[in-house]
Design a protein around this motif. Structure first.
Motif, PDB file in Angstrom:
ATOM      1  N   ARG A   1      22.819  48.784  21.645  1.00 42.98           N
ATOM      2  CA  ARG A   1      23.334  47.543  22.234  1.00 42.98           C
ATOM      3  C   ARG A   1      24.463  47.876  23.179  1.00 42.98           C
ATOM      4  NH1 ARG A   1      24.078  43.377  17.882  1.00 42.98           N
ATOM      5  NH2 ARG A   1      21.837  43.222  18.196  1.00 42.98           N
TER       6      ARG A   1
ATOM      7  N   ILE B   1      27.462  46.115  25.331  1.00 44.39           N
ATOM      8  CA  ILE B   1      28.227  44.854  25.346  1.00 44.39           C
ATOM      9  C   ILE B   1      29.465  45.028  26.196  1.00 44.39           C
ATOM     10  CG2 ILE B   1      29.602  43.243  23.957  1.00 44.39           C
ATOM     11  CD1 ILE B   1      27.992  44.061  21.526  1.00 44.39           C
TER      12      ILE B   1
ATOM     13  N   SER C   1      21.660  40.516  14.344  1.00 45.24           N
ATOM     14  CA  SER C   1      21.656  39.560  15.452  1.00 45.24           C
ATOM     15  C   SER C   1      22.839  39.815  16.380  1.00 45.24           C
ATOM     16  CB  SER C   1      21.703  38.128  14.925  1.00 45.24           C
ATOM     17  OG  SER C   1      22.883  37.949  14.186  1.00 45.24           O
ATOM     18  N   MET C   2      22.691  39.369  17.617  1.00 43.98           N
ATOM     19  CA  MET C   2      23.674  39.724  18.631  1.00 43.98           C
ATOM     20  C   MET C   2      25.018  39.022  18.423  1.00 43.98           C
ATOM     21  SD  MET C   2      23.311  39.647  22.741  1.00 43.98           S
ATOM     22  CE  MET C   2      23.508  37.917  23.001  1.00 43.98           C
ATOM     23  N   VAL C   3      24.989  37.731  18.087  1.00 40.77           N
ATOM     24  CA  VAL C   3      26.221  36.960  17.937  1.00 40.77           C
ATOM     25  C   VAL C   3      26.217  36.362  16.542  1.00 40.77           C
ATOM     26  CG1 VAL C   3      27.592  35.045  18.835  1.00 40.77           C
ATOM     27  CG2 VAL C   3      26.198  36.416  20.396  1.00 40.77           C
ATOM     28  N   SER C   4      27.307  36.584  15.799  1.00 42.62           N
ATOM     29  CA  SER C   4      27.308  36.148  14.398  1.00 42.62           C
ATOM     30  C   SER C   4      27.581  34.652  14.262  1.00 42.62           C
ATOM     31  CB  SER C   4      28.335  36.939  13.600  1.00 42.62           C
ATOM     32  OG  SER C   4      29.610  36.775  14.158  1.00 42.62           O
TER      33      SER C   4
END
Ligand code: AMP
Length: 122
Positions: free
Chosen positions: A87, A89, A115-118
């Protein structure tokens, strides 16, 4: 926002502070974060004084942009993340949760990242 020459990454670039270096060239420096959020978590910063992703995207020269992103690819291969995935970012500004005001990319990998955003949108 004007560039703060006393930020931590500026001090690392001036070698006033140590870092766990991965590699560097004229356009970038790559090192490990002090707070890893994955089995492998590296940071890549441009050598130029850019506050965040937008500042870099808008104001860096073509040479700086190409050199920096070729550096990201080099680091990804050094860390052997290109085969299994990773990933990439960049947190930008207040809403992006950026802590250090010198543009940087996080490269995370070495295992499944979830997942990318919690936090979900309310
Ligand atoms: P951000 O929240 O996107 O600005 O990310 C800043 C990153 O810099 C975080 O991963 C911090 O743990 C990391 N960091 C802060 N100080 C240092 C340091 N002295 N050496 C290495 N990484 C650092």
């Amino acid at each position: 926002m004007s560039y703060d020459t006393t930020n931590i990454f500026a001090r690392i670039l001036r070698e006033e502070l140590p870092c766990k270096k991965i590699c560097e060239d004229a356009n970038f420096l790559a090192f490990y974060t002090i707070t890893p959020l994955a089995p492998v978590h590296a940071l890549i910063i441009p050598k130029g004084a850019f506050t965040d992703a937008h500042d870099f995207n808008k104001n860096a020269s073509e040479e700086e942009i190409v050199g920096f992103y070729k550096g990201v690819a080099k680091v990804t291969e050094i860390l052997d993340l290109h085969k299994t995935g990773f990933r990439q970012i960049s947190n930008c500004g207040i809403n992006g949760g950026q802590e250090v005001p010198h543009y940087h990319i996080h490269i995370l990998g070495g295992g499944k990242l979830g997942s990318m955003v919690s936090k979900s949108i309310d």
